[in-house]
Design a protein around this motif. Structure first.
Motif, short mmCIF file in Angstrom:
data_model
loop_
_atom_site.label_atom_id
_atom_site.label_comp_id
_atom_site.label_asym_id
_atom_site.label_seq_id
_atom_site.Cartn_x
_atom_site.Cartn_y
_atom_site.Cartn_z
N ARG A 183 -9.15 -12.62 -0.84
CA ARG A 183 -7.97 -13.74 -0.40
C ARG A 183 -7.97 -12.44 0.56
NH1 ARG A 183 -8.80 -16.56 -3.70
NH2 ARG A 183 -7.95 -18.19 -4.13
N TYR A 184 -7.00 -12.58 1.96
CA TYR A 184 -6.45 -11.34 2.90
C TYR A 184 -5.05 -11.12 2.41
CZ TYR A 184 -9.94 -13.27 6.50
OH TYR A 184 -11.42 -12.99 6.51
N VAL A 185 -5.14 -9.82 1.46
CA VAL A 185 -3.07 -9.80 1.36
C VAL A 185 -2.45 -8.40 2.01
CG1 VAL A 185 -1.84 -8.17 -0.15
CG2 VAL A 185 -4.45 -10.29 -0.78
N PHE A 186 -1.07 -8.69 2.47
CA PHE A 186 -0.40 -7.42 3.45
C PHE A 186 0.30 -7.84 3.03
CE2 PHE A 186 1.02 -12.23 4.91
CZ PHE A 186 2.55 -11.78 5.12
N SER A 187 1.26 -6.49 2.84
CA SER A 187 2.68 -5.76 2.64
C SER A 187 3.03 -5.50 4.14
CB SER A 187 2.60 -4.50 1.31
OG SER A 187 2.66 -3.57 1.94
N TYR A 188 4.52 -5.96 3.97
CA TYR A 188 4.97 -6.14 4.97
C TYR A 188 6.49 -5.75 4.54
CZ TYR A 188 7.69 -8.33 9.13
OH TYR A 188 8.73 -7.65 10.22
N GLN A 189 6.85 -4.12 4.66
CA GLN A 189 8.21 -3.17 4.71
C GLN A 189 8.78 -1.63 5.41
OE1 GLN A 189 4.01 -1.12 1.72
NE2 GLN A 189 6.01 -0.87 0.99
N GLY A 190 9.54 -2.27 4.96
CA GLY A 190 10.02 -1.38 6.64
C GLY A 190 10.23 0.29 5.74
N ASP A 191 10.95 1.44 6.41
CA ASP A 191 10.61 2.61 6.57
C ASP A 191 11.07 2.90 5.21
OD1 ASP A 191 13.38 1.76 7.17
OD2 ASP A 191 12.59 2.34 9.74
N GLY A 192 12.67 2.56 4.94
CA GLY A 192 13.47 2.65 3.59
C GLY A 192 11.90 2.12 2.30
N ASP A 193 11.48 1.60 2.32
CA ASP A 193 10.65 1.05 1.62
C ASP A 193 9.73 1.69 1.57
OD1 ASP A 193 11.08 -1.73 -0.04
OD2 ASP A 193 8.80 -1.75 1.04
N LEU A 194 9.04 1.65 2.28
CA LEU A 194 7.83 2.41 2.44
C LEU A 194 7.02 3.68 1.89
CD1 LEU A 194 4.24 1.30 3.89
CD2 LEU A 194 5.09 3.35 5.09
N ALA A 195 8.38 4.38 2.95
CA ALA A 195 8.60 6.92 3.59
C ALA A 195 9.51 5.98 2.55
CB ALA A 195 8.40 6.02 5.10
N ALA A 196 10.49 5.78 1.57
CA ALA A 196 11.33 7.23 0.86
C ALA A 196 11.42 6.63 -0.64
CB ALA A 196 12.75 6.17 1.16
N ILE A 197 11.79 5.11 -1.16
CA ILE A 197 11.68 4.87 -2.33
C ILE A 197 9.95 4.55 -3.01
CG2 ILE A 197 11.82 2.14 -2.09
CD1 ILE A 197 14.36 2.15 -4.78
N GLY A 198 9.49 4.54 -1.73
CA GLY A 198 7.80 3.78 -1.94
C GLY A 198 6.52 4.85 -1.48
N THR A 199 7.23 5.97 -1.08
CA THR A 199 6.92 6.52 -0.76
C THR A 199 4.90 6.55 -2.02
OG1 THR A 199 7.76 8.06 0.31
CG2 THR A 199 6.00 8.83 0.57
N ALA A 200 5.13 6.82 -2.77
CA ALA A 200 4.22 7.68 -4.10
C ALA A 200 3.44 5.97 -3.84
CB ALA A 200 4.47 7.57 -5.74
N GLU A 201 3.49 5.27 -4.13
CA GLU A 201 2.98 3.97 -3.82
C GLU A 201 1.99 4.18 -2.94
OE1 GLU A 201 5.32 3.63 -5.37
OE2 GLU A 201 5.44 3.23 -7.50
N THR A 202 2.48 3.82 -1.81
CA THR A 202 2.19 3.63 -0.37
C THR A 202 0.90 4.81 -0.13
OG1 THR A 202 4.24 3.48 0.23
CG2 THR A 202 2.68 3.56 1.48
N LEU A 203 1.17 6.15 -1.00
CA LEU A 203 0.09 7.41 -0.83
C LEU A 203 -0.95 7.15 -1.26
CD1 LEU A 203 2.14 10.19 -0.17
CD2 LEU A 203 1.34 8.80 1.74
N HIS A 204 -0.95 6.02 -3.11
CA HIS A 204 -1.66 5.95 -3.60
C HIS A 204 -2.67 4.70 -3.64
CE1 HIS A 204 -1.47 9.34 -6.51
NE2 HIS A 204 -0.06 9.62 -5.94
N ALA A 205 -1.48 4.01 -2.81
CA ALA A 205 -2.18 2.85 -2.49
C ALA A 205 -4.14 3.26 -1.31
CB ALA A 205 -2.11 1.16 -2.23
N CYS A 206 -2.73 3.72 -0.76
CA CYS A 206 -4.07 4.39 0.29
C CYS A 206 -4.66 5.70 0.17
CB CYS A 206 -2.90 4.78 1.37
SG CYS A 206 -2.59 4.30 2.92
N ASN A 207 -4.65 6.12 -0.77
CA ASN A 207 -5.59 7.13 -1.01
C ASN A 207 -7.33 6.57 -2.77
OD1 ASN A 207 -6.93 9.20 -1.72
ND2 ASN A 207 -6.42 9.48 -4.04
N ARG A 208 -6.45 5.41 -2.68
CA ARG A 208 -7.38 3.93 -3.67
C ARG A 208 -8.55 3.42 -2.15
NH1 ARG A 208 -2.78 3.50 -7.69
NH2 ARG A 208 -2.88 2.03 -5.92
N GLY A 209 -7.67 3.70 -1.19
CA GLY A 209 -8.42 2.53 -0.28
C GLY A 209 -8.34 1.39 -0.26
#
Lengths: 83, 253, 354
Positions: free
Chosen positions: B90-116
């Protein structure tokens, strides 16, 4: 110059943000500041029908997808003949 | 239909009929529209699953006619990981703002990116917390006034605005990173192209795809929509340049 | 008859999950339950499930949300501090009504605490744990065999009620080795029309959310949940009894403690004390009704709740008994397992007073 196209603006969807008006290369759109839609918002309209060139700029920048764009059919045929 | 005319642009079918409740001129609305245009053009409505954020676009599922999951604040990347791992085609997207992606969710963001993780981030960076009434974001510009930085962002106290596109482009398993905007018709077209690229790369399983949108927030910035475009040009783009930070090799594509 | 093996509780839980059709495991290592993820990581190449060692319990629980919402059979295991981190996600999962199975191999707290077994997460597990009005079904195994059985049961109940289910066990049961009978593997074929698998033309889009901004809608959502919880309370109460028929003293204990109190019962019986054991297997829903029935019987002198905490389940026992009989408590904290004779001595003193 005869119009190459035209636009339909869904004024109920339009919020009068005015992003489309300056985006139009031929200045054919305007913001109606004397009337409002049912939400109490001013709306954009096609002011100079004859100037529309169907470039789609207004539709592309319109956040609310309120603009539908048409191109004159004979115009496109002409283009093909000449092009 | 108009007689003698050919329809060349209309509202994407995958946007619902619901009137979109974002403020006039807000790029959330534009990005919803562009994303649904791409879903339509690729013909992938049946294969698309989105993750909604917490923030103004918390109601994105009211407007996008695709299956969606609402994530807790900041956890969209983890939720998208769960979905994509279970439904890899499936085509999956996450749609996030800056508070979401870059503050409270920074760890999840970076680790998802690191896992590719093979899904697409759509990161709406408007430099402010829109929904809660204009507080400072991790991406608020130096000196920019918000309700919690009333004298301007003090970088001595709070640090510099986070450059997420630059950061995530460092990960080996991230395939595609581009920062776009919707301030002009030309940039909106580029933004749409970027979304299309991202979803196509995702379809080819190339890794994480990340589209940052240098967005506006006329209400939060206390500006008219047109003034917000000028602010973008004058203040935002010099710090957050619009560019492709990373793209797959031609061979992969 | 299934396959017999000698297994550690944590590994048996992992094996049971595989046999019950596990499709996704998302977890973060923490003592004393890391053997679960280690076991599943070893077995991964032989099976079709997805295993991710997440960056935190916070990420793990949200991967559960996503994967469970996509229709998969999902499990995570953790221990107390990790379970605290997961509470945010469990609240969302309960509201979005996503079937997920959790296992909390409890260690002593509060804070970083100790790695020794404890039952001090009873309140957290049975009273919701996160924000908002919700419950998870809580299963309390007291043997390695029940670690296995409750995985099957937990997955089944999670699907049946679209709700998170928690297996509440402890470090000792997770670590101990016992003989277990492993049931035959099942072929899991989920029927989840609500899952977000992509909006096909024949249906409306599926949305999994816990957001209801209008108060009226939020109340309606809560009513739906409460109705479901009433159904669960009606149908899913489970308990076990030992020498209770003629008992005049009832010990109530669950999990590891119930193994000790069983010995207390044997010891008491030898010494002429008419004591029996009541062991809730579901901590939520708690067997309130059954205990109330016993409280109404004349022969019963008093109840005593024995726990490895400062007195948590005893509140549910008191609710059930409702003042009809005295309810006492005996507990040890900090990872100490009470001995059967110290419990006996305590009960002996109480019965002299009563």
């Amino acid at each position: 110059m005869p119009a190459k196209g035209t636009v339909d603006i869904d004024i109920e969807r339009c919020k009068g943000c005015n992003l489309c008006v300056p985006s139009c290369p031929t200045d054919c759109l305007a913001l109606n500041t004397s009337d409002t839609n049912s939400y109490g918002l001013h709306y954009a309209y096609l002011d100079k029908e004859e100037d529309c060139i169907a470039c789609m700029n207004c539709a592309v920048i319109c956040p609310d997808a309120a603009i539908t764009v048409y191109r004159k059919e004979d115009q496109s045929k002409q283009r093909r003949t000449h092009g | 239909m108009k007689k003698g005319y050919k329809l060349i642009y209309q509202r994407p079918k995958t946007l619902t009929d619901t009137r979109i409740n974002y403020c006039p001129g807000c790029f959330h609305t534009t990005m919803h529209k562009l994303l649904m245009e791409v879903v339509d053009e690729m013909g992938i409505q049946e294969k698309t699953v989105g993750v909604c954020p917490v923030g103004c676009s918390v109601f994105a599922y009211n407007y996008m006619n695709v299956d969606m999951q609402e994530a807790a604040h900041g956890r969209a990347a983890a939720v998208a990981t769960g979905i994509k791992r279970m439904l890899p085609d499936r085509y999956v997207f996450s749609y996030q703002g800056d508070g979401d992606l870059a503050a409270i969710g920074t760890a999840e963001t970076l680790h998802a990116c690191n896992r590719g993780e093979n899904f697409t981030f759509i990161f709406i960076n408007n430099g402010i917390y829109g929904m809660t009434g204009g507080q400072m974001a991790p991406t608020t510009l130096e000196g920019q006034k918000t309700t919690t930085s009333p004298y301007g962002r003090d970088v001595e106290k709070i640090g510099m605005p986070l450059k997420m596109a630059e950061i995530v482009s460092q990960f080996d398993r991230v395939a595609y990173v581009e920062r776009v905007s919707c301030n002009t018709p030309a940039n909106s077209r580029k933004a749409k192209k970027a979304l299309r690229n991202a979803l196509e790369y995702q379809g080819k399983k190339l890794g994480t795809t990340f589209i940052e949108v240098a967005s506006n927030c006329p209400s939060g910035w206390k500006m008219t929509p047109e003034e917000s475009l000028k602010w973008l040009e004058d203040k935002v783009f010099p710090y957050y340049p619009l560019k492709v930070f990373k793209k797959p090799d031609k061979k992969e594509v | 008859m299934g396959e017999l093996r000698l297994m550690k509780g944590n590994e048996a839980l992992g094996e049971a999950a595989i046999r019950a059709g596990l499709q996704g495991y998302f977890g973060y290592p923490i003592t004393p339950q890391s053997e679960v993820i280690e076991y599943l990581a070893q077995q991964e190449p032989k099976h079709n499930y997805v295993l991710i060692q997440a960056e935190s319990e916070l990420a793990a629980v949200n991967m559960m949300y996503g994967a469970g919402g996509a229709g998969a059979r999902v499990l995570t295991t953790t221990s107390s501090p990790g379970f605290s981190l997961m509470q945010e996600g469990i609240s969302y999962i309960a509201s979005a009504e996503i079937p997920c199975l959790f296992c909390n191999v409890v260690r002593g707290g509060p804070g970083l605490g100790t790695i020794q077994p404890s039952q001090s997460d009873y309140f957290q597990s049975t009273k919701g744990g996160g924000h908002g009005d919700y419950h998870t079904i809580v299963l309390a195994p007291n043997s390695v065999q029940e670690m296995v059985d409750f995985v099957y049961l937990g997955f089944e109940l999670a699907d049946k009620y679209r709700t998170p289910v928690t297996i509440l066990t402890d470090g000792a049961i997770g670590q101990m080795m016992e003989k277990v009978e492993l049931p035959d593997p099942i072929e899991y074929k989920p029927d989840k029309p609500w899952a977000t698998t992509g909006k096909t033309k024949d249906r409306e889009r599926n949305i999994l959310t816990s957001l209801y901004i209008q108060s009226e809608d939020m109340e309606k959502k809560n009513q739906v949940l409460q109705k479901k919880y009433d159904q669960i309370k009606k149908n899913e109460v489970r308990f076990d009894e030992y020498k209770i028929k003629d008992a005049d003293i009832i010990i109530v204990s669950f999990g590891l403690t119930s193994r000790v109190t069983r010995k207390t019962v044997d010891m008491g019986r030898k010494k002429g004390m008419k004591v029996g054991l009541f062991r809730p297997q579901t901590l939520w829903p708690f067997p309130w009704e059954k205990l109330e029935q016993y409280a109404e019987e004349d022969r019963i002198k008093f109840f005593i709740s024995v726990e490895m905490n400062a007195g948590q389940m005893v509140e549910d026992v008191k609710l059930a008994v409702c003042g009809k009989k005295p309810v006492h408590f005996y507990g040890r904290m900090g990872g100490i397992v009470p001995a059967h004779d110290e419990i006996y001595n305590h009960i002996q003193k109480l019965s002299e007073k009563e």
